[in-house]
Design a protein around this motif. Structure first.
Motif, PDB file in Angstrom:
ATOM      1  N   ALA A  50      -2.878  -8.474   4.188  1.00  0.00           N
ATOM      2  CA  ALA A  50      -3.281  -7.161   4.710  1.00  0.00           C
ATOM      3  C   ALA A  50      -4.380  -7.248   5.762  1.00  0.00           C
ATOM      4  N   GLU A  51      -4.477  -8.412   6.399  1.00  0.00           N
ATOM      5  CA  GLU A  51      -5.371  -8.521   7.561  1.00  0.00           C
ATOM      6  C   GLU A  51      -4.747  -7.794   8.747  1.00  0.00           C
ATOM      7  N   LEU A  52      -3.408  -7.807   8.779  1.00  0.00           N
ATOM      8  CA  LEU A  52      -2.637  -7.063   9.778  1.00  0.00           C
ATOM      9  C   LEU A  52      -1.622  -6.186   9.055  1.00  0.00           C
ATOM     10  N   MET A  53      -1.210  -5.128   9.719  1.00  0.00           N
ATOM     11  CA  MET A  53      -0.115  -4.312   9.213  1.00  0.00           C
ATOM     12  C   MET A  53       1.108  -4.508  10.112  1.00  0.00           C
ATOM     13  N   PRO A  54       2.323  -4.466   9.553  1.00  0.00           N
ATOM     14  CA  PRO A  54       3.514  -4.612  10.399  1.00  0.00           C
ATOM     15  C   PRO A  54       3.675  -3.420  11.327  1.00  0.00           C
ATOM     16  N   THR A  55       4.288  -3.665  12.476  1.00  0.00           N
ATOM     17  CA  THR A  55       4.600  -2.571  13.392  1.00  0.00           C
ATOM     18  C   THR A  55       5.694  -1.691  12.806  1.00  0.00           C
ATOM     19  N   SER A  56       6.670  -2.341  12.160  1.00  0.00           N
ATOM     20  CA  SER A  56       7.719  -1.607  11.452  1.00  0.00           C
ATOM     21  C   SER A  56       8.280  -2.501  10.351  1.00  0.00           C
ATOM     22  N   GLY A  57       9.022  -1.893   9.432  1.00  0.00           N
ATOM     23  CA  GLY A  57       9.555  -2.625   8.288  1.00  0.00           C
ATOM     24  C   GLY A  57       8.676  -2.426   7.069  1.00  0.00           C
ATOM     25  N   SER A  58       9.078  -3.023   5.954  1.00  0.00           N
ATOM     26  CA  SER A  58       8.360  -2.863   4.689  1.00  0.00           C
ATOM     27  C   SER A  58       7.955  -4.219   4.132  1.00  0.00           C
ATOM     28  N   VAL A  59       6.756  -4.250   3.520  1.00  0.00           N
ATOM     29  CA  VAL A  59       6.241  -5.465   2.892  1.00  0.00           C
ATOM     30  C   VAL A  59       5.739  -5.109   1.501  1.00  0.00           C
ATOM     31  N   PHE A  60       6.207  -5.873   0.512  1.00  0.00           N
ATOM     32  CA  PHE A  60       5.808  -5.666  -0.878  1.00  0.00           C
ATOM     33  C   PHE A  60       5.135  -6.936  -1.383  1.00  0.00           C
ATOM     34  N   VAL A  61       3.932  -6.785  -1.938  1.00  0.00           N
ATOM     35  CA  VAL A  61       3.166  -7.929  -2.432  1.00  0.00           C
ATOM     36  C   VAL A  61       2.695  -7.633  -3.849  1.00  0.00           C
ATOM     37  N   ASN A  62       3.306  -8.287  -4.820  1.00  0.00           N
ATOM     38  CA  ASN A  62       2.868  -8.199  -6.217  1.00  0.00           C
ATOM     39  C   ASN A  62       2.630  -6.757  -6.678  1.00  0.00           C
ATOM     40  N   GLY A  63       3.592  -5.895  -6.371  1.00  0.00           N
ATOM     41  CA  GLY A  63       3.525  -4.516  -6.832  1.00  0.00           C
ATOM     42  C   GLY A  63       2.892  -3.538  -5.856  1.00  0.00           C
ATOM     43  N   PHE A  64       2.365  -4.032  -4.747  1.00  0.00           N
ATOM     44  CA  PHE A  64       1.755  -3.178  -3.727  1.00  0.00           C
ATOM     45  C   PHE A  64       2.710  -3.036  -2.539  1.00  0.00           C
ATOM     46  N   THR A  65       2.835  -1.818  -2.019  1.00  0.00           N
ATOM     47  CA  THR A  65       3.605  -1.561  -0.801  1.00  0.00           C
ATOM     48  C   THR A  65       2.613  -1.493   0.345  1.00  0.00           C
ATOM     49  N   LEU A  66       2.617  -2.505   1.219  1.00  0.00           N
ATOM     50  CA  LEU A  66       1.503  -2.660   2.144  1.00  0.00           C
ATOM     51  C   LEU A  66       1.417  -1.580   3.207  1.00  0.00           C
ATOM     52  N   GLU A  67       2.549  -1.061   3.664  1.00  0.00           N
ATOM     53  CA  GLU A  67       2.456  -0.034   4.710  1.00  0.00           C
ATOM     54  C   GLU A  67       1.928   1.290   4.165  1.00  0.00           C
ATOM     55  N   LYS A  68       1.857   1.399   2.820  1.00  0.00           N
ATOM     56  CA  LYS A  68       1.343   2.630   2.206  1.00  0.00           C
ATOM     57  C   LYS A  68       0.016   2.398   1.469  1.00  0.00           C
ATOM     58  N   ILE A  69      -0.477   1.178   1.490  1.00  0.00           N
ATOM     59  CA  ILE A  69      -1.634   0.839   0.668  1.00  0.00           C
ATOM     60  C   ILE A  69      -2.896   1.529   1.182  1.00  0.00           C
ATOM     61  N   ARG A  70      -3.699   2.032   0.249  1.00  0.00           N
ATOM     62  CA  ARG A  70      -4.989   2.611   0.611  1.00  0.00           C
ATOM     63  C   ARG A  70      -5.986   1.494   0.867  1.00  0.00           C
ATOM     64  N   ARG A  71      -6.908   1.748   1.778  1.00  0.00           N
ATOM     65  CA  ARG A  71      -7.911   0.728   2.095  1.00  0.00           C
ATOM     66  C   ARG A  71      -8.668   0.288   0.836  1.00  0.00           C
ATOM     67  N   SER A  72      -8.931   1.239  -0.056  1.00  0.00           N
ATOM     68  CA  SER A  72      -9.681   0.922  -1.274  1.00  0.00           C
ATOM     69  C   SER A  72      -8.910   0.015  -2.223  1.00  0.00           C
ATOM     70  N   ALA A  73      -7.574  -0.029  -2.071  1.00  0.00           N
ATOM     71  CA  ALA A  73      -6.741  -0.864  -2.951  1.00  0.00           C
ATOM     72  C   ALA A  73      -6.537  -2.278  -2.415  1.00  0.00           C
ATOM     73  N   VAL A  74      -6.888  -2.501  -1.147  1.00  0.00           N
ATOM     74  CA  VAL A  74      -6.647  -3.818  -0.535  1.00  0.00           C
ATOM     75  C   VAL A  74      -7.356  -4.949  -1.297  1.00  0.00           C
ATOM     76  N   PRO A  75      -8.633  -4.798  -1.703  1.00  0.00           N
ATOM     77  CA  PRO A  75      -9.270  -5.888  -2.452  1.00  0.00           C
ATOM     78  C   PRO A  75      -8.542  -6.234  -3.738  1.00  0.00           C
ATOM     79  N   TYR A  76      -7.976  -5.231  -4.415  1.00  0.00           N
ATOM     80  CA  TYR A  76      -7.247  -5.476  -5.657  1.00  0.00           C
ATOM     81  C   TYR A  76      -5.935  -6.210  -5.384  1.00  0.00           C
ATOM     82  N   MET A  77      -5.283  -5.861  -4.277  1.00  0.00           N
ATOM     83  CA  MET A  77      -4.075  -6.584  -3.880  1.00  0.00           C
ATOM     84  C   MET A  77      -4.417  -8.046  -3.571  1.00  0.00           C
ATOM     85  N   ARG A  78      -5.516  -8.249  -2.852  1.00  0.00           N
ATOM     86  CA  ARG A  78      -5.891  -9.616  -2.466  1.00  0.00           C
ATOM     87  C   ARG A  78      -6.239 -10.484  -3.668  1.00  0.00           C
TER      88      ARG A  78
END
Length: 229
Positions: A50-78
């Motif tokens: 989540a250092e970058l976001m995709p221009t288009s498409g979907s990315v799922f990381v261990n239960g997180f949907t990155l294009e919809k992730i809240r900034r506050s949730a990024v540390p928990y995803m990492r």
């Protein structure tokens, strides 16, 4: 689980780094991500973390949907990811033990948890007798083992190793790869990003090869297909 669905990434001023990348990595897999410089490997890592976001498409990381992730949730995803870098990124004036425990302190772990977990992880990477050494007192291979221990200490779902053997000689490189294989056997998903063909070919693992921002092969013989391009 990691999944990219038709992911594009366009940098300013219009450079296409990823062109419709789709891939899926299941829990417990060991995967090599290979390709020449500029192929898109680093962009994939930066999107995964989540250092970058995709221009288009979907990315799922261990239960997180990155294009919809809240900034506050990024540390928990990492926290579900442990990242190992080519240049180790150790803190020079801290001991091996303190370098590893620092990763636990950052997320608020208790001293009791730290005293239990750090020695276990140091033993796992073969550094139980080097806990009081400073980084400059270690070999390159040992420093990379500290970096692996630090990545493991918070018990992530997945280890991402970005050119983990780039600064090591062939013998140390093989040792590090065998250690990552051992970690994978204990249940942690491992993705090794590399361009070292000889090293990849010594292991019978899944290989995802990318070139010019596209997956060109994916499978147990993926690297041979990449070599023939």
């Amino acid at each position: 689980m990691i999944e990219f669905r038709n992911v594009h990434k366009i940098y300013e001023p219009g450079t296409h780094a990823l062109n419709g990348v789709s891939l899926k990595i299941q829990d417990g897999e060991f995967v090599f991500l290979v390709g020449p410089s500029g192929s898109g490997k680093s962009t994939i890592i930066k999107i995964l973390t989540a250092e970058l976001m995709p221009t288009s498409g979907s990315v799922f990381v261990n239960g997180f949907t990155l294009e919809k992730i809240r900034r506050s949730a990024v540390p928990y995803m990492r926290r579900t990811l442990g990242v190992i870098f080519q240049d180790f990124r150790l803190i020079d004036n801290k001991t091996v033990y303190d370098n590893v425990s620092f990763a636990m302190r950052v997320i608020g772990a208790s001293e009791k948890e730290i005293k239990k977990r750090v020695p276990y992880v140091l033993e796992l990477v073969g550094l139980e007798n080097k806990s009081r050494r400073l980084p400059h007192e270690l070999s390159g291979g040992e420093q990379q083992r500290v970096a692996i221990a630090r990545a493991l200490v918070n018990n992530p779902n997945m280890i991402i190793a970005d050119e983990p053997t780039g600064n090591l000689d062939p013998a140390r490189s093989l040792e590090i790869m065998m250690l990552l294989e051992q970690i994978n056997a204990l249940g942690t998903t491992v993705m090794v990003v590399t361009h070292e063909k000889e090293l990849v070919n010594r292991f019978t693992k899944r290989v995802i090869a990318i070139e010019e921002g596209q997956v060109i092969s994916d499978g147990m013989d993926g690297y041979y297909a990449y070599e023939e391009e």
